[in-house]
Structures are given as structure tokens and as C-alpha cells.
Design an enzyme around this catalytic site. Sequence first.
Site: not given
Ligand code: NDP
Length: 268
Positions: A14, A61, A65, A86
Amino acid sequence: MDKFLVVGNPIGQSKSPIIHKLFATQTNIELSYEKYLTTSDDFDDDMRNFFTQGGKGANVTAPFKEQAFALCDCLSSDANAAGAVNTLYIQNGKIVGDNTDGRGLVADLLNHKVTLADKTILLLGAGGASRGVILPLLAQQPKHLIVVNRTQSKADALIAHFNDSRLSTISYQQTAEVDVDIIINATSASLSAELPPLAPTAVVNATCYDMVYNHQLTPFLAWCQNHKASQVIDGLGMLVGQAAESFAIWHGVKPAVAPVLNSLREQL
Ligand code: NDP
């Protein structure tokens, strides 16, 4: 000295303590801000104890959440819509939860001079991050916000939850048929060096944003650049932006994002 922490598992990675300490220096506020590792079994008790012992605020985080959302006595509208929290703090003896991720994303887009009003936005992913940014994105009055997800049922559920006429969903295959202004990658694909199966034609002349960040362009942003995106932006600014929003909630003063973002970028 007022005590703050960021809680998660894992938590070693973090950057929140660095960001909040830079904000504190900038605004002449004394605080302590630590990383805190816990488990889902201990999360509720640990957070209650932290606040009982005088803790002022906590960032939450992955993967807590949703658990933080359930713990709260009161929720902001963004937290309610996101189903995830968050930012935690105490008000009149009650634990209050907010979700600043979406405001952080919107602020970063606006800082990059990307306007959202009347634009067509493609939002990739239907997980927690995607859900958390939908309300703040809609508040910018886009023409359309189209959610695309590998697992279609999750995108359908998201659309049903928000029930807004500007929101719709299509399949990845159908992205070959849409004309979009802004693409926001809210999938975790970049973390494992994978690419969401987006049609290359969707990217042409679009502003492409990846919530993931790295010392170099993420695989998604590199791919977008190769397919003639007009602009590529990573999620470091969103990270600093959501932290600035939390800082403002806790301290009543909004810190400047740019110097902290520059300093963090140099350390990546
Ligand atoms: P989740 O695990 O809740 O969701 C992941 C999502 O990614 C799902 O919709 C999943 O699809 C999709 N996914 C994963 N792998 C693939 C792939 N190879 N091809 C297509 N779709 C894919 O994660 P979060 O929503 O919590 O977080 C998502 C990202 O956002 C993370 O990488 C996190 O680090 C980033 N993030 C960044 C923040 C920032 O401040 N910069 C803040 C919050 C998050 P499916 O439903 O089909 O499995």
C-alpha cells in the site's frame, strides 16, 4: 497525535501511508498513518477497537471494502451505491463509511482535461471497482455509460442495480460496433498481464484509462497506444485522488494532488 491507518490483506504494497504523510506535510497537519494487516475474522473487532481507542480514520483496501460497508452505522450515497467502503471515520459515536474511489477517478480524468459530459464511456469490468465509480461517472452527465464484462450476468446485475437510462451493457464482441470517447479499464486483467478482449476498433481516437498503474505503461495501455488511442492514462492519479478525498473528509482541507502524484511517479 491523531491516528489513521489503511487496512487490507495483503497490505505491504500500500502507498497510502506515503501519500497521506505527504499530504500532512503539505498542509502542516500532524498525524500518524500506518499499514494494518488483518483477516476477515478479525476485521470487525479490529476496526471497532481502533475507533474505541481514539483512532480518527481508516482507509480500507482489498479484500475488506464490502466488509467495511457492512460494519458501518451510516453510509454516504457513494458508499451506498458502491456497496463498498474505502474510508471510515467516527461521527457522534457512529462509524461512518464513504467511498472516494469514484471521486478520485473523476478528479483524475478532469485533471487530464478529459470531460465526461455528453460523452460515450465504455467501462470494462463489473467488479467492486466498476460498481464504485458508476455513480460519480453518471454525475458528470455522460451521454452513455456502457458496461462490458467477461461474465455477462455480473454486468446485467450492475445495470439492474443502478437502473439509469444512460446505463447499458454489451458483450466484448459487440465493442467492434460502438463509437466511444472514453474507455475505462476497471478489470484486474493488467495485474496478470492479460488483456480484456476488447475490439481494437473501439480504441481508435478514444481516451483510454487503466485503473492499474505501473512504472511503465500497463499491458492494456500499451495495447491501446498501439491501436491509435488518442490518450492513455494510468490509475496512479486515481489512487492519489481518492486519498485526497479521504484526507479532506478527515481533516477538512483538500490537499493538492499534483505534487504528491509527481513524487509518487518518481518512486514507481
Ligand atoms: P474484482 O475482483 O471485484 O473484479 C475484477 C473484474 O475484472 C471482473 O469484472 C472480472 O471479470 C474482470 N477481469 C479479470 N480478469 C480479466 C480478464 N483477463 N479479461 C477480462 N476481464 C477480466 O476487482 P476490483 O473491481 O476490486 O478491482 C479491479 C481493478 O481495479 C484492480 O486491478 C484494482 O487494483 C484496481 N483498482 C484501482 C484503484 C486505484 O485507485 N487506482 C482503486 C480500486 C481498484 P469477471 O466478472 O468475468 O471475472
